[in-house]
Write an enzyme that holds these catalytic residues in place. Structure first.
Site, PDB file in Angstrom:
ATOM      1  N   LYS A 140       0.844  -1.196   0.000  1.00 34.30           N
ATOM      2  CA  LYS A 140       0.000   0.000   0.000  1.00 34.30           C
ATOM      3  C   LYS A 140       0.879   1.246   0.000  1.00 34.30           C
ATOM      4  O   LYS A 140       1.624   1.483   0.937  1.00 34.30           O
ATOM      5  CB  LYS A 140      -0.915  -0.017   1.235  1.00 34.30           C
ATOM      6  CG  LYS A 140      -1.843  -1.230   1.262  1.00 34.30           C
ATOM      7  CD  LYS A 140      -2.740  -1.263   2.476  1.00 34.30           C
ATOM      8  CE  LYS A 140      -1.984  -1.389   3.772  1.00 34.30           C
ATOM      9  NZ  LYS A 140      -2.857  -1.671   4.927  1.00 34.30           N
ATOM     10  N   THR A 178      -8.199   2.845   7.986  1.00 30.36           N
ATOM     11  CA  THR A 178      -8.082   2.556   6.554  1.00 30.36           C
ATOM     12  C   THR A 178      -7.564   1.144   6.286  1.00 30.36           C
ATOM     13  O   THR A 178      -8.121   0.408   5.467  1.00 30.36           O
ATOM     14  CB  THR A 178      -7.125   3.575   5.888  1.00 30.36           C
ATOM     15  OG1 THR A 178      -7.554   4.885   6.210  1.00 30.36           O
ATOM     16  CG2 THR A 178      -7.116   3.404   4.392  1.00 30.36           C
ATOM     17  N   GLY A 179      -6.479   0.758   6.967  1.00 26.91           N
ATOM     18  CA  GLY A 179      -5.875  -0.551   6.705  1.00 26.91           C
ATOM     19  C   GLY A 179      -6.776  -1.700   7.105  1.00 26.91           C
ATOM     20  O   GLY A 179      -6.904  -2.690   6.366  1.00 26.91           O
ATOM     21  N   CYS A 180      -7.406  -1.584   8.263  1.00 30.38           N
ATOM     22  CA  CYS A 180      -8.343  -2.625   8.720  1.00 30.38           C
ATOM     23  C   CYS A 180      -9.488  -2.772   7.728  1.00 30.38           C
ATOM     24  O   CYS A 180      -9.911  -3.878   7.380  1.00 30.38           O
ATOM     25  CB  CYS A 180      -8.926  -2.269  10.088  1.00 30.38           C
ATOM     26  SG  CYS A 180      -7.732  -1.886  11.363  1.00 30.38           S
TER      27      CYS A 180
END
Length: 273
Positions: free
Chosen positions: A180, A214-216
């Site tokens: 990412k 965001t990542g979760c």
């Protein structure tokens, strides 16, 4: 009155920490799964005291409690995909990796190292367990650039470095790596590769600092789409579209960084992809 049974939607399990502020962790995962039409289930690995300003405390659960939650869900209800987030310690990483290895379902590993505010969520002693035990059982690993550096030592300064980062992560054994590039300037660009195929995913960058979770959210969206039968490239592309909308709609909460909006598509009256 009809007695017909409703068919269950695809089932997705998140193995992660709780975020009391509701923006990340288990809470973000379950909201994402609901928004994408799957049945979300959870194994809580740690409890955090957390708000928009940061993480004020974290307490990991005993390995026996994590194992019991996992077996309870998988043995009775079953899963079509599993997503992992905050695992806190080497002991938990190793226990979860062992459980995943015996589960016939795709696994999305979000190798959570630090929170959005820079608070550590993984003991330094657990990094080797993530490399040698957890990443080898991953269908997709989804590190951000800080996590790439933590795990591999590779520092990415530009889009050109994403390929080297992916190679370094793939060396630990996941089938696919999604690197990412959200911390780079310019467009939000990610690289998905299995070492032979490459998929570059681009999205506009929104001027919105409220991006907690965001990542979760991305990892959970990938798991939701994999549970629905999509290929990894299709699942990741659809998840990127969903999280981009959630970032654009992120809102202020408290005095710090607010969350992405997991219900953005529902609020607009259009189902997420």
């Amino acid at each position: 009155m009809s007695s017909a049974m409703n068919a269950a939607p695809p089932r997705v399990l998140t193995v992660a920490g709780s975020d009391s502020g509701g923006g990340a962790g288990i809470q973000a995962d379950l909201k994402t799964m609901l928004a994408l039409g799957v049945h979300g289930m959870s194994v809580v690995t740690a409890v955090t005291a957390q708000n928009s300003l940061g993480v004020q405390g974290a307490w990991e659960l005993p390995v026996a409690a994590v194992r019991a939650q996992y077996r309870s869900v998988v043995d009775d209800i079953g899963v079509q995909a599993v997503k992992t987030g905050m695992l806190a310690s080497a002991e938990l990483v190793e226990a979860v990796a062992e459980l995943l290895a015996a589960t016939d379902a795709p696994v999305v590993v979000d190798p959570v190292g630090v929170s959005k505010h820079g608070d550590p969520l993984l003991a330094a002693s657990a990094l080797d367990s993530v490399r040698t035990r957890l990443l080898p059982v991953a269908t997709v690993a989804t590190p951000n650039l800080d996590e790439v550096t933590q795990l591999t030592g590779v520092r990415v300064e530009s889009e050109a470095g994403l390929r080297e980062a992916a190679e370094a992560v793939l060396a630990y054994g996941p089938r696919w790596a999604l690197i990412k590039g959200g911390h780079l300037p310019g467009e939000a660009v990610d690289l998905l590769t299995d070492g032979s195929e490459e998929h570059w995913l681009r999205a506009p960058r929104y001027d919105n600092r409220h991006t907690h979770g965001t990542g979760c959210t991305l990892a959970s969206a990938i798991a939701a789409h994999l549970a629905g039968g999509r290929t990894v490239p299709d699942a990741v592309a659809a998840a990127k579209e969903y999280v981009t909308g959630a970032i654009a709609a992120g809102f202020a909460l408290g005095g710090g960084i607010g969350p992405v909006d997991h219900g953005w598509a529902l609020r607009r009256g259009t189902p997420a992809a």
